[in-house]
Write a protein that holds these residues in place. Structure first.
Motif, PDB file in Angstrom:
ATOM      1  N   UNK A 248       0.836  -1.201   0.000  1.00 17.60           N
ATOM      2  CA  UNK A 248       0.000   0.000   0.000  1.00 17.60           C
ATOM      3  C   UNK A 248       0.871   1.252   0.000  1.00 17.60           C
ATOM      4  N   UNK A 249       2.086   1.131   0.513  1.00 18.62           N
ATOM      5  CA  UNK A 249       3.003   2.265   0.519  1.00 18.62           C
ATOM      6  C   UNK A 249       3.425   2.633  -0.901  1.00 18.62           C
ATOM      7  N   UNK A 250       3.696   1.630  -1.728  1.00 19.86           N
ATOM      8  CA  UNK A 250       4.031   1.892  -3.126  1.00 19.86           C
ATOM      9  C   UNK A 250       2.859   2.573  -3.831  1.00 19.86           C
ATOM     10  N   UNK A 251       1.667   2.107  -3.575  1.00 19.09           N
ATOM     11  CA  UNK A 251       0.465   2.711  -4.146  1.00 19.09           C
ATOM     12  C   UNK A 251       0.345   4.179  -3.728  1.00 19.09           C
ATOM     13  N   UNK A 252       0.566   4.442  -2.450  1.00 16.29           N
ATOM     14  CA  UNK A 252       0.454   5.813  -1.944  1.00 16.29           C
ATOM     15  C   UNK A 252       1.514   6.723  -2.565  1.00 16.29           C
ATOM     16  N   UNK A 253       2.725   6.201  -2.740  1.00 16.23           N
ATOM     17  CA  UNK A 253       3.791   6.971  -3.382  1.00 16.23           C
ATOM     18  C   UNK A 253       3.398   7.316  -4.816  1.00 16.23           C
ATOM     19  N   UNK A 254       2.884   6.341  -5.539  1.00 20.25           N
ATOM     20  CA  UNK A 254       2.454   6.553  -6.912  1.00 20.25           C
ATOM     21  C   UNK A 254       1.379   7.629  -6.995  1.00 20.25           C
ATOM     22  N   UNK A 255       0.402   7.541  -6.114  1.00 23.05           N
ATOM     23  CA  UNK A 255      -0.681   8.532  -6.089  1.00 23.05           C
ATOM     24  C   UNK A 255      -0.128   9.931  -5.791  1.00 23.05           C
ATOM     25  N   UNK A 256       0.773  10.001  -4.840  1.00 18.29           N
ATOM     26  CA  UNK A 256       1.343  11.294  -4.456  1.00 18.29           C
ATOM     27  C   UNK A 256       2.156  11.902  -5.594  1.00 18.29           C
ATOM     28  N   UNK A 330       9.141   9.682 -11.730  1.00 21.97           N
ATOM     29  CA  UNK A 330       8.929  10.277 -10.403  1.00 21.97           C
ATOM     30  C   UNK A 330       8.728   9.204  -9.340  1.00 21.97           C
ATOM     31  N   UNK A 331       7.985   8.162  -9.676  1.00 21.24           N
ATOM     32  CA  UNK A 331       7.745   7.084  -8.716  1.00 21.24           C
ATOM     33  C   UNK A 331       9.046   6.359  -8.401  1.00 21.24           C
ATOM     34  N   UNK A 332       9.823   6.063  -9.435  1.00 14.57           N
ATOM     35  CA  UNK A 332      11.123   5.403  -9.223  1.00 14.57           C
ATOM     36  C   UNK A 332      12.060   6.302  -8.426  1.00 14.57           C
ATOM     37  N   UNK A 333      12.048   7.589  -8.725  1.00 16.27           N
ATOM     38  CA  UNK A 333      12.898   8.545  -8.003  1.00 16.27           C
ATOM     39  C   UNK A 333      12.591   8.529  -6.510  1.00 16.27           C
ATOM     40  N   UNK A 334      11.306   8.580  -6.187  1.00 16.55           N
ATOM     41  CA  UNK A 334      10.913   8.600  -4.774  1.00 16.55           C
ATOM     42  C   UNK A 334      11.275   7.291  -4.088  1.00 16.55           C
ATOM     43  N   UNK A 335      10.988   6.173  -4.712  1.00 15.45           N
ATOM     44  CA  UNK A 335      11.297   4.869  -4.115  1.00 15.45           C
ATOM     45  C   UNK A 335      12.802   4.694  -3.950  1.00 15.45           C
ATOM     46  N   UNK A 336      13.563   5.177  -4.926  1.00 14.48           N
ATOM     47  CA  UNK A 336      15.018   5.001  -4.886  1.00 14.48           C
ATOM     48  C   UNK A 336      15.699   5.914  -3.882  1.00 14.48           C
ATOM     49  N   UNK A 337      15.102   7.066  -3.592  1.00 21.89           N
ATOM     50  CA  UNK A 337      15.783   8.070  -2.771  1.00 21.89           C
ATOM     51  C   UNK A 337      15.214   8.254  -1.368  1.00 21.89           C
ATOM     52  N   UNK A 338      14.094   7.621  -1.060  1.00 18.07           N
ATOM     53  CA  UNK A 338      13.507   7.790   0.267  1.00 18.07           C
ATOM     54  C   UNK A 338      14.369   7.098   1.323  1.00 18.07           C
ATOM     55  N   UNK A 340      13.577   5.034   3.908  1.00 19.58           N
ATOM     56  CA  UNK A 340      13.293   3.633   4.212  1.00 19.58           C
ATOM     57  C   UNK A 340      12.788   2.886   2.987  1.00 19.58           C
ATOM     58  N   UNK A 341      13.117   1.637   2.912  1.00 20.96           N
ATOM     59  CA  UNK A 341      12.598   0.765   1.863  1.00 20.96           C
ATOM     60  C   UNK A 341      11.082   0.634   2.015  1.00 20.96           C
ATOM     61  N   UNK A 342      10.371   0.578   0.882  1.00 19.15           N
ATOM     62  CA  UNK A 342       8.918   0.469   0.977  1.00 19.15           C
ATOM     63  C   UNK A 342       8.521  -0.836   1.670  1.00 19.15           C
ATOM     64  N   UNK A 343       7.430  -0.746   2.420  1.00 15.08           N
ATOM     65  CA  UNK A 343       6.957  -1.874   3.204  1.00 15.08           C
ATOM     66  C   UNK A 343       6.111  -2.799   2.333  1.00 15.08           C
ATOM     67  N   UNK A 344       6.333  -4.090   2.447  1.00 12.86           N
ATOM     68  CA  UNK A 344       5.522  -5.087   1.765  1.00 12.86           C
ATOM     69  C   UNK A 344       4.488  -5.593   2.779  1.00 12.86           C
ATOM     70  N   UNK A 345       3.241  -5.194   2.580  1.00 12.82           N
ATOM     71  CA  UNK A 345       2.206  -5.523   3.562  1.00 12.82           C
ATOM     72  C   UNK A 345       1.017  -6.252   2.951  1.00 12.82           C
ATOM     73  N   UNK A 346       1.164  -6.730   1.720  1.00  7.80           N
ATOM     74  CA  UNK A 346       0.033  -7.359   1.066  1.00  7.80           C
ATOM     75  C   UNK A 346       0.177  -8.851   0.822  1.00  7.80           C
TER      76      UNK A 346
END
Length: 350
Positions: A248-256, A330-338, A340-346
């Motif tokens: 859900x974190x990846x989804x939220x990043x994409x939306x943002x 933009x999504x890759x940039x945010x995931x690569x530079x944030x 903490x690693x995105x959480x896998x919760x699904x």
């Protein structure tokens, strides 16, 4: 861009002034995060319609003979991709001049000849062992018995050349000393049209451990408009599939990222678990999702030229394609530079 910089600067000055003249505690401004956000805009703008068009008219031209897996046209396409990465100064993770992950004929069924995935790699500055994968298949269905070429401009020339432009943006940032913090693997897979063979081979023979793979952002057809979006007030869109299924974190990043930057209409029609088209299972991201790696599949939907000889470069909506490619960037940039690693919760929810 200039207005954004002025607003950010004013905000920083205001906060600093208040901290000096008042006993009130104000939150610290994360100037590093602000600088990275502004940098993202700068490098996303390197993705241009003119360069996408120049790439695609070549890549989806008759010289590549429909890029059929294992055939001469596909080999030419692989060499073309290698040439572009070498020109941009982006190395291979395999070392030296070897950009090809070889897939033996024995891995395929139905008499398909040996083929190869094409890999390029930008090493992360702070978390190099964590890998963000950006993928697209570069094969198509070849030539018919009468010599007619299936150029596959949208499927998936559009995804292939978009990755080249995305890679260019990240490489320029790297040269300017701005990351990415995590490593990025640009993965062009073969054999998708034959049964997702290239991505299957990679995930069974990963160059980097799958446990270290943060996400796969997979681009398969982003250059056209389908019948559901032909009206002018509906054609600023992209279908997203799978973004919330494992993270859900990846989804939220994409939306943002979309809300801030690209402002596309994100259509989740085909993300429904009961979608009869089953697109979630039909492109290369699925071989990553099977291993519980969060994914997003970027897709424009099927159109009248799908898998026909009329899927040509002159029918691509280049401005829209560039905007869709920027969303991936933009999504890759945010995931690569944030931090903490995105959480896998699904895992286990489907």
């Amino acid at each position: 861009m200039k207005n954004t910089l002025l607003l950010v600067g004013s905000f920083i000055i205001c906060c600093c002034g208040n901290s000096q003249n008042s006993s009130t505690d104000y939150p610290e401004v994360d100037t590093d995060a602000i600088n990275m956000e502004l940098a993202a805009v700068t490098y996303a703008e390197t993705i241009t319609t003119n360069e996408l068009k120049e790439y695609l008219y070549t890549f989806a031209g008759d010289d590549f003979e429909g890029r059929d897996t294992g055939e001469p046209g596909q080999k030419k396409a692989a060499e073309y991709l290698k040439k572009q990465y070498k020109r941009m100064g982006i190395p291979s993770p395999l070392g030296g001049d070897d950009y090809f992950q070889e897939i033996p004929e024995s891995f395929f069924r139905g008499g398909i000849k040996s083929s190869e995935n094409v890999l390029a790699f930008i090493e992360g500055t702070e978390k190099p062992d964590e890998i963000v994968v950006i993928s697209a298949h570069y094969d198509h269905v070849g030539v018919d018995g009468n010599g007619g070429v299936f150029n596959g401009a949208d499927d998936d020339g559009s995804g292939t050349v978009s990755i080249l432009e995305i890679a260019q943006g990240f490489m320029k940032a790297k040269k300017d000393g701005l990351g990415p913090k995590r490593s990025i693997l640009f993965l062009h897979v073969t054999g998708e049209e034959k049964g997702l063979y290239g991505s299957k081979y990679y995930t069974e023979n990963p160059v980097f451990p799958l446990a270290n793979t943060v996400t796969d952002l997979n681009i398969d057809m982003i250059g056209r408009i389908d019948k559901n979006h032909e009206e002018k007030d509906k054609n600023n869109y992209v279908y997203l599939i799978g973004s919330d299924r494992l993270s859900t974190e990846l989804h939220d990043i994409s939306e943002k990222m979309n809300s801030i930057h690209t402002k596309l209409d994100l259509d989740y029609t085909y993300n429904a678990e009961n979608d009869p088209n089953r697109f979630y299972f039909r492109s290369d991201h699925y071989n990553f999702a099977k291993h519980n790696i969060p994914i997003i599949f970027y897709f424009n939907g099927v159109h009248e030229d799908y898998h026909k000889q009329t899927d040509t470069a002159d029918k691509i909506e280049y401005d829209l394609m560039a905007k869709r490619a920027k969303l991936v960037f933009y999504t890759a940039w945010e995931v690569a530079n944030r931090k903490d690693r995105i959480v896998v919760d699904g895992i286990g929810k489907e």
